[in-house]
Motif scaffolding. Structure first.
Motif, mmCIF file in Angstrom:
data_model
loop_
_atom_site.group_PDB
_atom_site.id
_atom_site.type_symbol
_atom_site.label_atom_id
_atom_site.label_comp_id
_atom_site.label_asym_id
_atom_site.label_seq_id
_atom_site.Cartn_x
_atom_site.Cartn_y
_atom_site.Cartn_z
ATOM 1 N N LYS A 41 0.858 -1.189 0.000
ATOM 2 C CA LYS A 41 0.000 0.000 0.000
ATOM 3 C C LYS A 41 0.891 1.234 0.000
ATOM 4 O O LYS A 41 1.650 1.449 0.949
ATOM 5 C CB LYS A 41 -0.926 -0.028 1.207
ATOM 6 N N VAL A 42 0.778 2.027 -1.078
ATOM 7 C CA VAL A 42 1.661 3.168 -1.286
ATOM 8 C C VAL A 42 0.818 4.430 -1.449
ATOM 9 O O VAL A 42 -0.106 4.464 -2.260
ATOM 10 C CB VAL A 42 2.548 2.961 -2.536
ATOM 11 N N LEU A 43 1.159 5.467 -0.690
ATOM 12 C CA LEU A 43 0.482 6.756 -0.766
ATOM 13 C C LEU A 43 1.499 7.817 -1.168
ATOM 14 O O LEU A 43 2.546 7.949 -0.533
ATOM 15 C CB LEU A 43 -0.136 7.126 0.589
ATOM 16 N N PHE A 44 1.190 8.572 -2.224
ATOM 17 C CA PHE A 44 2.037 9.666 -2.678
ATOM 18 C C PHE A 44 1.444 10.980 -2.177
ATOM 19 O O PHE A 44 0.236 11.190 -2.277
ATOM 20 C CB PHE A 44 2.124 9.676 -4.207
ATOM 21 N N VAL A 45 2.301 11.874 -1.660
ATOM 22 C CA VAL A 45 1.814 13.102 -1.030
ATOM 23 C C VAL A 45 2.585 14.323 -1.532
ATOM 24 O O VAL A 45 3.820 14.325 -1.564
ATOM 25 C CB VAL A 45 1.939 13.013 0.507
ATOM 26 N N ILE A 73 -2.660 1.835 -4.482
ATOM 27 C CA ILE A 73 -1.939 3.086 -4.717
ATOM 28 C C ILE A 73 -2.918 4.241 -4.628
ATOM 29 O O ILE A 73 -4.010 4.179 -5.190
ATOM 30 C CB ILE A 73 -1.251 3.055 -6.101
ATOM 31 N N ASP A 74 -2.513 5.297 -3.941
ATOM 32 C CA ASP A 74 -3.373 6.467 -3.778
ATOM 33 C C ASP A 74 -2.481 7.697 -3.674
ATOM 34 O O ASP A 74 -1.252 7.584 -3.625
ATOM 35 C CB ASP A 74 -4.233 6.306 -2.516
ATOM 36 N N SER A 75 -3.113 8.868 -3.638
ATOM 37 C CA SER A 75 -2.381 10.112 -3.428
ATOM 38 C C SER A 75 -3.213 11.038 -2.563
ATOM 39 O O SER A 75 -4.435 10.885 -2.452
ATOM 40 C CB SER A 75 -2.037 10.781 -4.764
ATOM 41 N N ALA A 76 -2.528 11.993 -1.941
ATOM 42 C CA ALA A 76 -3.181 12.953 -1.050
ATOM 43 C C ALA A 76 -2.310 14.190 -0.944
ATOM 44 O O ALA A 76 -1.162 14.207 -1.403
ATOM 45 C CB ALA A 76 -3.412 12.329 0.328
ATOM 46 N N GLY A 77 -2.863 15.209 -0.315
ATOM 47 C CA GLY A 77 -2.121 16.438 -0.085
ATOM 48 C C GLY A 77 -2.075 16.771 1.392
ATOM 49 O O GLY A 77 -2.906 16.305 2.176
ATOM 50 N N ARG A 128 -2.972 2.729 7.416
ATOM 51 C CA ARG A 128 -3.461 1.987 6.244
ATOM 52 C C ARG A 128 -2.374 1.703 5.208
ATOM 53 O O ARG A 128 -2.430 0.706 4.508
ATOM 54 C CB ARG A 128 -4.585 2.756 5.535
ATOM 55 N N PHE A 129 -1.390 2.591 5.091
ATOM 56 C CA PHE A 129 -0.375 2.460 4.054
ATOM 57 C C PHE A 129 0.931 1.937 4.627
ATOM 58 O O PHE A 129 1.260 2.187 5.786
ATOM 59 C CB PHE A 129 -0.158 3.808 3.347
ATOM 60 N N THR A 173 3.827 8.176 15.837
ATOM 61 C CA THR A 173 4.244 6.781 15.704
ATOM 62 C C THR A 173 3.533 6.120 14.514
ATOM 63 O O THR A 173 2.664 5.276 14.691
ATOM 64 C CB THR A 173 3.940 5.988 16.987
ATOM 65 N N PRO A 174 3.915 6.516 13.299
ATOM 66 C CA PRO A 174 3.258 5.920 12.141
ATOM 67 C C PRO A 174 3.674 4.467 11.948
ATOM 68 O O PRO A 174 4.798 4.083 12.255
ATOM 69 C CB PRO A 174 3.757 6.777 10.983
ATOM 70 N N ARG A 175 2.747 3.651 11.471
ATOM 71 C CA ARG A 175 3.080 2.293 11.054
ATOM 72 C C ARG A 175 3.804 2.351 9.718
ATOM 73 O O ARG A 175 4.711 1.583 9.431
ATOM 74 C CB ARG A 175 1.812 1.434 10.937
#
Length: 159
Positions: free
Chosen positions: A14-18, A48-52, A92-93, A113-115
């Motif tokens: 699970k990959v998130l681009f920011v 795969i997702d993206s956010a700001g 989630r990612f 403390t991000p996973r």
């Protein structure tokens, strides 16, 4: 095939681009990375997702210049809608990929403390993907090439 190999192939990455507004760089990264994953035959292995980090553009499509440079390279990102990073994203990612150092710092400050692993897209050596928003179309071409190179390296690292 061993049990360990079967369970490894069943993993979903699970990959998130920011980026800042989720209308220029991160939608391009989402589209480019998705295309690379598809080309490698790994579509079912990735989410795969993206956010700001900013909320100015929530619900808007990507910048028309991002849509155009993506389309010129065979990628359709016109269906994407801007959203902001949520605290749930850190759980989630697996990997949250920042386009620049400012967004990396913002992400790091949002969750103690991000996973997820939080990293720069261009991290060897560390380099920002510049924000092309206030420039002309040529800036989007340059950004596309930087993001594509970073996404190729990221996919090779994850695989």
């Amino acid at each position: 095939m061993s049990l360990q190999r079967i369970s490894e192939s069943a993993l979903t990455h699970k990959v998130l681009f920011v980026c800042l507004g989720n209308i220029c760089r991160s939608p391009l990264a989402e589209g480019i990375f998705s295309g690379l994953v598809d080309d490698a035959g790994l579509t079912g292995d990735f989410q795969i997702d993206s956010a700001g980090t900013g909320a100015w553009h929530i619900g808007n499509p990507p910048d028309p210049r991002s849509v155009e440079i993506a389309a010129r390279n065979g990628i359709d990102i016109s269906h994407q809608q801007a959203r902001t990073v949520s605290l749930d994203d850190f759980d989630r990612f697996d990997v949250i990929v920042a386009m620049d150092g400012n967004n990396l710092a913002t992400l790091s400050s949002l969750c103690a403390t991000p996973r997820a692993e939080i990293r720069l897209l261009l991290n060897a050596p560390p380099m920002d993907v510049p924000d092309p928003y206030f420039g002309g179309p040529e800036g989007f071409e340059d950004v596309y090439l930087l993001i594509r190179s970073g996404c190729e390296k990221l996919l090779a690292t994850i695989r």
